[in-house]
Design a protein around this motif. Structure first.
Motif, PDB file in Angstrom:
ATOM      1  N   SER A  86      -3.825 -27.893   4.932  1.00 44.92           N
ATOM      2  CA  SER A  86      -2.905 -27.156   5.805  1.00 44.92           C
ATOM      3  C   SER A  86      -2.665 -25.800   5.131  1.00 44.92           C
ATOM      4  CB  SER A  86      -1.600 -27.946   5.934  1.00 44.92           C
ATOM      5  OG  SER A  86      -0.474 -27.092   5.951  1.00 44.92           O
ATOM      6  N   LYS A 115      -0.088 -29.256  10.075  1.00 44.78           N
ATOM      7  CA  LYS A 115       1.245 -29.855  10.208  1.00 44.78           C
ATOM      8  C   LYS A 115       2.049 -29.225  11.343  1.00 44.78           C
ATOM      9  CE  LYS A 115       2.718 -28.876   5.997  1.00 44.78           C
ATOM     10  NZ  LYS A 115       3.588 -28.881   4.806  1.00 44.78           N
ATOM     11  N   ARG A 120       4.941 -34.178  12.321  1.00 43.76           N
ATOM     12  CA  ARG A 120       3.951 -34.244  13.411  1.00 43.76           C
ATOM     13  C   ARG A 120       2.675 -33.514  13.009  1.00 43.76           C
ATOM     14  NH1 ARG A 120       8.779 -33.731  17.512  1.00 43.76           N
ATOM     15  NH2 ARG A 120       8.881 -31.613  16.739  1.00 43.76           N
ATOM     16  N   LYS A 182       1.791 -25.090  25.988  1.00 40.98           N
ATOM     17  CA  LYS A 182       1.906 -24.680  24.586  1.00 40.98           C
ATOM     18  C   LYS A 182       0.612 -24.026  24.089  1.00 40.98           C
ATOM     19  CE  LYS A 182       3.670 -26.394  20.185  1.00 40.98           C
ATOM     20  NZ  LYS A 182       4.784 -27.125  19.608  1.00 40.98           N
TER      21      LYS A 182
HETATM   22  C1  BT5 Z   1       4.716 -26.878  15.853  1.00 38.06           C
HETATM   23  O1  BT5 Z   1       5.247 -28.113  15.585  1.00 38.06           O
HETATM   24  O2  BT5 Z   1       4.548 -26.413  16.941  1.00 38.06           O
HETATM   25  C2  BT5 Z   1       4.325 -26.103  14.608  1.00 38.06           C
HETATM   26  C3  BT5 Z   1       2.856 -25.869  14.538  1.00 38.06           C
HETATM   27  C4  BT5 Z   1       2.499 -25.008  13.354  1.00 38.06           C
HETATM   28  C5  BT5 Z   1       1.020 -24.997  13.107  1.00 38.06           C
HETATM   29  C6  BT5 Z   1       0.658 -24.025  12.027  1.00 38.06           C
HETATM   30  S1  BT5 Z   1      -1.075 -23.835  11.870  1.00 38.06           S
HETATM   31  C7  BT5 Z   1      -0.876 -22.933  10.413  1.00 38.06           C
HETATM   32  C8  BT5 Z   1       0.236 -23.605   9.644  1.00 38.06           C
HETATM   33  N1  BT5 Z   1      -0.283 -24.674   8.805  1.00 38.06           N
HETATM   34  C9  BT5 Z   1       0.139 -25.876   9.223  1.00 38.06           C
HETATM   35  O3  BT5 Z   1      -0.189 -26.967   8.680  1.00 38.06           O
HETATM   36  N2  BT5 Z   1       0.960 -25.730  10.280  1.00 38.06           N
HETATM   37  C10 BT5 Z   1       1.140 -24.342  10.629  1.00 38.06           C
HETATM   38  P1  BT5 Z   1       5.959 -29.050  16.670  1.00 38.06           P
HETATM   39  O4  BT5 Z   1       6.956 -28.272  17.462  1.00 38.06           O
HETATM   40  O5  BT5 Z   1       6.421 -30.208  15.903  1.00 38.06           O
HETATM   41  O6  BT5 Z   1       4.802 -29.448  17.653  1.00 38.06           O
HETATM   42  C11 BT5 Z   1       3.849 -30.418  17.297  1.00 38.06           C
HETATM   43  C12 BT5 Z   1       3.381 -31.085  18.602  1.00 38.06           C
HETATM   44  O7  BT5 Z   1       2.602 -30.149  19.356  1.00 38.06           O
HETATM   45  C13 BT5 Z   1       2.462 -32.272  18.362  1.00 38.06           C
HETATM   46  O8  BT5 Z   1       3.199 -33.444  18.197  1.00 38.06           O
HETATM   47  C14 BT5 Z   1       1.611 -32.277  19.627  1.00 38.06           C
HETATM   48  O9  BT5 Z   1       2.303 -32.909  20.682  1.00 38.06           O
HETATM   49  C15 BT5 Z   1       1.494 -30.799  19.972  1.00 38.06           C
HETATM   50  N3  BT5 Z   1       0.265 -30.199  19.416  1.00 38.06           N
HETATM   51  C16 BT5 Z   1      -0.432 -30.540  18.315  1.00 38.06           C
HETATM   52  N4  BT5 Z   1      -1.459 -29.697  18.120  1.00 38.06           N
HETATM   53  C17 BT5 Z   1      -1.427 -28.807  19.132  1.00 38.06           C
HETATM   54  C18 BT5 Z   1      -2.214 -27.689  19.489  1.00 38.06           C
HETATM   55  N5  BT5 Z   1      -3.263 -27.281  18.759  1.00 38.06           N
HETATM   56  N6  BT5 Z   1      -1.873 -27.009  20.620  1.00 38.06           N
HETATM   57  C19 BT5 Z   1      -0.817 -27.373  21.374  1.00 38.06           C
HETATM   58  N7  BT5 Z   1      -0.034 -28.420  21.092  1.00 38.06           N
HETATM   59  C20 BT5 Z   1      -0.323 -29.130  19.979  1.00 38.06           C
END
Ligand code: BT5
Length: 320
Positions: A86, A115, A120, A182
């Motif tokens: 990550s 992450k 999640r 999203k």
């Molecule tokens: C987020 O969490 O939206 C925060 C995402 C942050 C990602 C970045 S990538 C660079 C950096 N390094 C990391 O490891 N993370 C950050 P949350 O609000 O908890 O939303 C997560 C939820 O979004 C999941 O449970 C899925 O339902 C949905 N999801 C997962 N991957 C997705 C994607 N690529 N596009 C849209 N929805 C997604």
């Protein structure tokens, strides 16, 4: 494999399969095979039967390309990786080793364990999307830490709308939406002592060149990408530079003039206020109209009995 790429890179238009097979001295079937290998590596190559092949986007994420698009001086160090667990975890290890790290951005082509919040997962396939973590030492009060996510969300929404086209809206606290779906998310992690945030890692994930079928069933209807929204492939480096430029500009303004201009931009770009929302809290569910965000970036909800409550963290869903 470089040969076929060299030919495709020379032009923005299509090169026929016949022209490629002549140029490379291989059969058309062998051309197709090589195209498939390149696609697996993340090159986006359009194939149209009567026209041939066209290189649309490359998977290369070079620090030089990102640097070349930067206007300011905040981001001194861009680190690009092919694969990490990550980018936030990688950034955190960097801070553990060098506590004064600042102005550094970790960008990865793919994440093995991307992450989201609250444990999640963030879907992070290679060659397609943006995964990056911004490291700064903001020196702000811990109660203002939510502003880092607010600044990142405003910066990403502005930069994406400018560089890639679709109108991006912010759903409190950390979602970037297009037409209610999203497109991206933000995960901010901080280290702070009682008076000051020493280090902040602002992780930003944006879906860029994923097509609808690449999303797993559970999020196919709720997620989107720039490709899905615009029908076009987008190069990632210029978008990354734009987001970093916008972040720097808004962050500086926040430090110099205070919160008001950021809040104003957030209010303009949000799709949360005025909506009937449900928030799941630890021991209860709150419902009401999202009324505003306060000076600390918390969401104010007005309930039907006229009362109001302020929520500092949580997931909201829209009820209508
Ligand atoms: C987020 O969490 O939206 C925060 C995402 C942050 C990602 C970045 S990538 C660079 C950096 N390094 C990391 O490891 N993370 C950050 P949350 O609000 O908890 O939303 C997560 C939820 O979004 C999941 O449970 C899925 O339902 C949905 N999801 C997962 N991957 C997705 C994607 N690529 N596009 C849209 N929805 C997604």
């Amino acid at each position: 494999m470089q040969d076929i790429l060299q030919v495709l890179k020379q032009t923005d238009s299509f090169v026929s399969g016949t022209a490629l097979s002549i140029a490379l001295g291989i059969s058309r079937a062998a051309v197709w095979k090589r195209i498939k290998v390149l696609r697996k590596k993340g090159f986006i190559i359009e194939a149209v039967p009567s026209k041939g092949y066209r290189l649309v986007a490359t998977p290369e994420l070079s620090a030089e390309d990102i640097h070349a698009g930067l206007h300011g001086s905040l981001w001194e160090n861009i680190i690009t990786e092919v694969s990490v667990d990550s980018t936030n975890t990688r950034a955190s290890l960097m801070i553990a080793e060098h506590p004064h790290t600042s102005g550094t951005v970790v960008v990865a082509d793919t994440q093995e364990a991307g992450k989201g919040r609250l444990g999640r997962k963030w879907l992070s396939p290679g060659g397609k999307n943006i995964y990056m973590s911004l490291i700064i030492r903001p020196g702000i009060a811990p109660r203002d830490a939510p502003f880092l996510t607010i600044i990142a969300a405003v910066a990403a929404a502005l930069a994406l709308s400018r560089s890639a086209g679709p109108e991006v809206r912010i759903k409190w606290p950390n979602d970037l939406l297009v037409r209610g779906k999203k497109l991206g998310g933000i995960l901010t992690e901080i280290r702070s002592d009682p008076d000051s945030v020493n280090s902040a890692i602002i992780g930003i994930g944006i879906n860029v060149n994923m097509d609808r079928n690449a999303f797993p069933d559970d999020i196919r209807d709720s997620a989107t990408s720039l490709l899905c929204e615009t029908g076009e492939y987008h190069s990632r480096a210029p978008i990354i530079s734009e987001i970093l430029n916008a972040f720097e500009e808004i962050f500086r303004r926040f430090m110099e003039t205070g919160k008001e201009s950021v809040l104003k931009e957030w209010r303009r770009l949000n799709c949360t206020l005025g909506k009937k929302v449900k928030v799941i809290l630890i021991n209860e569910i709150a419902e009401g109209i999202a009324d505003d965000i306060d000076d600390n970036g918390r969401l104010i909800i007005k309930s039907s009995d006229g009362g109001s409550r302020t929520i500092s963290a949580g997931d909201i869903c829209f009820l209508r």
